[in-house]
Structure formats: structure tokens, C-alpha cells
Write a protein that holds these residues in place. Structure first.
Motif, PDB file in Angstrom:
ATOM      1  N   ILE A  45       0.960  -1.137  -0.164  1.00  0.00           N
ATOM      2  CA  ILE A  45       0.090   0.049   0.006  1.00  0.00           C
ATOM      3  C   ILE A  45       1.014   1.420  -0.112  1.00  0.00           C
ATOM      4  N   TRP A 193      -9.248  -6.604   1.197  1.00  0.00           N
ATOM      5  CA  TRP A 193      -8.726  -7.306   0.252  1.00  0.00           C
ATOM      6  C   TRP A 193      -8.124  -8.677   0.691  1.00  0.00           C
ATOM      7  N   LEU A 243      -8.142  -1.595   2.714  1.00  0.00           N
ATOM      8  CA  LEU A 243      -7.681  -0.237   2.074  1.00  0.00           C
ATOM      9  C   LEU A 243      -8.501   0.630   2.436  1.00  0.00           C
ATOM     10  N   LEU A 249      -3.366   0.680  -3.434  1.00  0.00           N
ATOM     11  CA  LEU A 249      -2.929  -0.603  -3.414  1.00  0.00           C
ATOM     12  C   LEU A 249      -2.249  -0.969  -4.485  1.00  0.00           C
ATOM     13  N   VAL A 408       1.924  -5.942   2.090  1.00  0.00           N
ATOM     14  CA  VAL A 408       0.637  -6.592   2.708  1.00  0.00           C
ATOM     15  C   VAL A 408       1.101  -8.050   2.510  1.00  0.00           C
TER      16      VAL A 408
END
Length: 504
Positions: A45, A193, A243, A249, A408
Motif C-alpha cells: 500500500i 482485500w 484499504l 494498493l 501486505v
């Protein structure tokens, strides 16, 4: 690989913070951002890169005023938690304005109008895959509000972007994109996500039904998986992140993803980025070749799906063709598509050697600094050098992780309960308060401890269970799942390319 502090919309500086003489200083230059995108092998991110974008103010209410009564197609799905994915082919569809959507979304289930058949307490709505060039065809100045050039892609803006507007619970089934990588800017609300690495493809049970060009779907509802039917999914490595507005992202090539809205209204903007040459050109020359080959595989897939499914039922394409597919599906058209893909691959082969030589010249010094011997590149694949170069790239990118670039990584969180899986967001990122993550799988402890023999036993028991004779018949979809397994289509594409290369 240590992660930096958790960065959320609450902790990110407000627009104007860090400004010098009215100009916001961003954490990465466009050149550095592009270098990260072209070399990073895991989702991450970007924070504080879009605080001055006009698009950050594009709430659903604002867009409703901009579109001024223009009708949009919404996909309608049920707020349910069973184990079957909700593919686009099983959803309803509504043509409505954003104003009508917002009224319905305020729990004011209308007695008339486009949403009259959809109880807000039981359904979600999703205006997905809305291309800017179609949606804002008479307001092209709005394209400038999305500034992908900040990420090192000059001239790329809203013209190369898609818009996504949804209510709570709206989601995209788990899938991977065949080509390129993905940048997603979150404008309003939060989305959760669920991501899985390309290496986990066998555990995601890929399928090409429903068919959508360049999208490979999973048979699994990843937020409520049926582990009795899909036992190998227990081995998949789930990466999960929330997010927040203002964040961007990055989704690398071939990463599986399932995306769900966890706030009453969400607005996102994305752009699929083609792979281009970077200083890590050894990796991306190969990646570009793979994208060309993937297009050949996609053409083969299209021919087989359309041929077999049309033969099965010529008058019911809705059952297997995703509504996003608008191109003609005749065999003649599909064969032209295949020939174009093969021709493009051979065009790439003819030019890539020249480009590689140029890249060698311009990148020689940098590669030497990284301890790589350029002259030994051709031997590296056989000696494990490819892994070494990949490790160098990963190390380079990892050194940039911090408050403005948050990785992530594998989540240690258990899946939410069935009742709260996609309809009750707690707003927490799946990153520890100290920025650290642990690497446990998403399965329960008992499932993680299952031996290989137990896995095999589960699969054997599932296949030997007593089912009605009609359920044991092999269907067209069963055959296609075998024929279009990614490993099979790759072999077929390679054989086709090898045979064709004899003519060059």
C-alpha cells in the motif's frame, strides 16, 4: 522482512501536510514509485501519494452530481454467506442513476423505480468495471483528476482507469488477472482485500466458467470456503488488508484477489498497468514474454470455451459468458484473435534481443553494484542465479517499506464469523500495532496440522461419497476445467508456438 508502522486513513497526513510553498512533497518520486512497482513481488500500500489528486473528493454524492442523471448498470447480489461464489452470471442487473442508488442505499427500499425488486436488507449493489471513457464521454476534463503519472506513468490518467461504486457487502469473486499488474486508489469507504500468491493457484481450484477475457476465477468462496469439497484450499496463503480512503494498493502480476466493500458506500478507481522495462530488466524481460504467451493461452481458452459451450446450448450464452464480455464469440473471430496473439509474440521475439542489448548497456553499472555478473546471465537460470537476482530485487524493495509503503503480508487472523464475514467491518487492518506480522495460515490449528495422508483421505472420501447417479456424470464444465487448467493451456500454447516457429 520487517514492516513499517501501520498506515491507515486516520494516521495519514491530511491534504496540505508537508507542503512547501503550496506544493505537497510526496514520499516517492515518480521514477522511484515506478521502480518499486516494476520490481516488487508482493502487494503493498502506497500512502500519501494521492493527497493532492482531485479524485480524492469524488464521493458517490459528488459523482451523482457530475453524472447528472446518467444511468449506470448495477450488479445486484445477495447478502448471504453460503459456500458458493456469486459469479456475475448468477446476479441480477439494474439500470439506475447514482441518485437512485444512494436513495435505495439509505435503507429506503422504494415501492417503485429500478431497485423496487431488491430489498436493501437482503441485497447489495455494485457498479463495477465502469470505464471512464464510457462513463464520462462528454466530460473528458474529469480524466485529469486521476494522476497515475505520480507513479511514473506519464500521461496515464482517468482515460486508462475504471470506476467501482458499491454498497456494503458488494464484492468481486476471487480471481486473477492474466496480464500486467494493478493499481487501486480508494476514494470513499473501505474495502477488504483477500490476496493469494500465484504459487497458490493449485489450491484455488481455477476455472474459466464463467468466461471473461483475461480473468481466471476460483471455484471457492474464500470468505466461507467449503473445505470438504475443496480440501487443498487449506494450504493457500491468505494475505488480507483493509484499504482506506487516500491509499493506493499495488497488486502484482497474477496475484489472486477477492475484494469486498465493508462500508455503506465505497468508491474506488483502478488502472491495469502493462509490464515495461525497468532496471530489474532480467526479471521483466521474462515477465513481458510471459504476458505475450499469456495472450496466446487466453486465445486458446476463448476458442475452447466458446466452441464447447456454444455446442452445448447455442441460445444460452448468459449461463457461461460474463456480462462484461461484449465482443463477438464466433469461431472465426476467435481464430483471428489467436493468430494476432501468436503474431504479437513473434514480433516481440524479433525485437527483444535488440532491447535486451540496450538494457544491458544502460544497466551494467547498476547490476555490478548489486553483485551480479552481467556476462553470466545466461547461465544463471541453470545455477539458481534467477533466484539470486529475484532476491536482490526483493531486498531492494523491502528496504523502502515504512509508513509510506506498507507491505501486505501473510495474515495471522482467523476468518471472520459467517454472520459478519462481509457485512460487518471492524475497520482494523490486519497488521499488528507494532507493524509486525506473524506467518500463520488462515486455516484452524487442527486443519494446519493435517498430514498429507489425511489430506489425501479427505479428497478420497469426498470422491467416494454416495451421490445421485446424475451428479456423477461428467459435464462440459468438468471437461473444460481439465482442458483449461493453467498448466495444460501453457503446454498447448508452447506446442503451438514451437510448431509455428518452424515457419520463421
Amino acid at each position: 522482512m520487517a514492516a513499517g508502522p501501520r498506515a491507515t486513513a486516520d494516521t495519514a497526513p491530511a491534504a496540505g501536510a508537508g507542503e512547501v510553498e503550496g506544493e505537497h512533497i510526496k514520499p516517492f518520486t515518480p521514477e522511484k514509485a515506478k521502480e518499486i512497482i516494476m520490481s516488487l513481488q508482493q502487494p503493498a500500500i502506497f500512502c500519501n501519494m494521492a493527497v493532492d489528486w482531485p479524485a480524492q473528493h469524488w464521493t458517490a454524492e459528488h459523482l451523482s452530481e457530475v453524472l447528472h442523471g446518467k444511468q449506470i448498470r448495477f450488479r445486484m447480489g445477495m447478502k448471504r454467506t453460503d459456500t458458493a461464489p456469486q459469479f456475475e452470471t448468477t446476479c441480477g442487473y439494474v439500470e439506475a442513476t447514482l441518485e437512485e442508488f444512494l436513495t435505495w442505499n439509505c435503507d429506503q427500499s422504494p415501492l417503485s423505480g429500478p431497485f423496487r425488486d431488491y430489498d436493501h436488507s437482503k441485497f447489495w449493489a455494485y457498479a463495477d468495471y465502469k470505464y471512464f471513457v464510457s462513463l464520462f464521454d462528454d466530460k473528458t476534463d474529469i480524466f485529469e483528476g486521476v494522476i497515475w503519472s505520480d507513479f511514473g506513468f506519464p500521461g496515464r490518467n482517468g482515460r486508462e482507469s475504471t470506476l467501482w461504486i458499491g454498497s456494503m457487502g458488494a464484492h468481486t469473486p476471487c480471481h486473477l488477472d492474466s496480464y500486467g499488474c494493478n493499481l487501486v486508489f480508494q476514494v470513499q469507504g473501505r474495502k477488504r482485500w483477500h490476496l493469494f500468491p500465484p504459487e497458490d493457484t493449485p489450491f484455488l481450484y481455477p476455472t474459466r466458467i464463467p468466461y471473461e477475457e483475461s480473468s481466471v476465477f476460483s471455484k471457492i468462496n474464500v470468505v466461507n470456503p467449503d473445505l470438504k469439497r475443496f480440501p487443498r484450499f487449506c494450504k493457500a496463503r491468505r494475505h488480507m488488508v483493509t484499504l482506506n480512503p487516500g491509499q493506493v494498493l499495488f497488486v502484482p502480476r497474477h496475484w489472486w484477489h477477492y475484494v469486498e466493500s465493508i462500508d455503506p458506500v465505497t468508491v474506488s478507481i483502478n488502472s491495469w498497468i502493462e509490464l515495461v522495462y525497468s532496471w530489474a530488466f532480467y526479471l521483466f524481460l521474462a515477465a513481458m514474454e510471459e504476458d505475450h504467451q499469456a495472450r496466446v493461452e487466453e486465445a486458446i481458452t476463448r476458442i475452447l470455451v466458446c466452441a464447447l459451450k456454444t455446442a452445448e446450448d447455442p441460445h444460452n450464452t448468459r449461463a457461461w459468458l460474463n456480462p462484461t464480455e461484449v465482443e463477438e464469440t464466433s469461431h472465426e473471430v476467435n481464430c483471428r484473435y489467436l493468430n494476432r496473439a501468436v503474431s504479437a509474440l513473434f514480433d516481440y521475439y524479433r525485437t527483444s534481443k535488440v532491447v535486451e542489448i540496450q538494457a544491458l548497456r544502460t544497466n551494467r553499472e547498476h547490476m555490478k553494484k548489486e553483485g551480479l555478473n552481467v556476462h553470466n546471465h545466461m547461465e544463471m537460470e541453470q545455477t539458481g542465479g534467477q533466484d539470486l537476482s529475484l532476491g536482490v530485487v526483493k531486498q531492494e524493495a523491502a528496504s523502502l517499506f515504512g509508513p509510506d509503503l506498507v507491505p501486505v503480508i501473510l495474515t495471522s487472523e482467523e476468518l471472520p464469523s459467517k454472520t459478519g464475514s462481509i457485512f460487518e467491518g471492524d475497520g482494523k487492518d490486519f497488521v499488528g500495532e507494532d507493524g509486525e506480522h506473524s506467518g500463520k495460515l488462515h486455516c484452524t490449528k487442527r486443519q494446519r496440522m493435517m498430514s498429507k495422508s489425511e489430506d489425501a483421505s479427505v479428497e478420497q472420501n469426498a470422491s467416494n461419497s454416495n451421490v445421485a447417479p446424475s451428479q456423477t456424470l461428467i459435464s462440459t464444465d468438468d471437461l473444460l476445467d481439465c482442458l483449461l487448467n493453467p498448466q495444460v493451456t501453457r503446454i498447448v500454447a508452447q506446442l503451438l508456438i514451437q510448431g509455428r516457429s518452424l515457419w520463421f
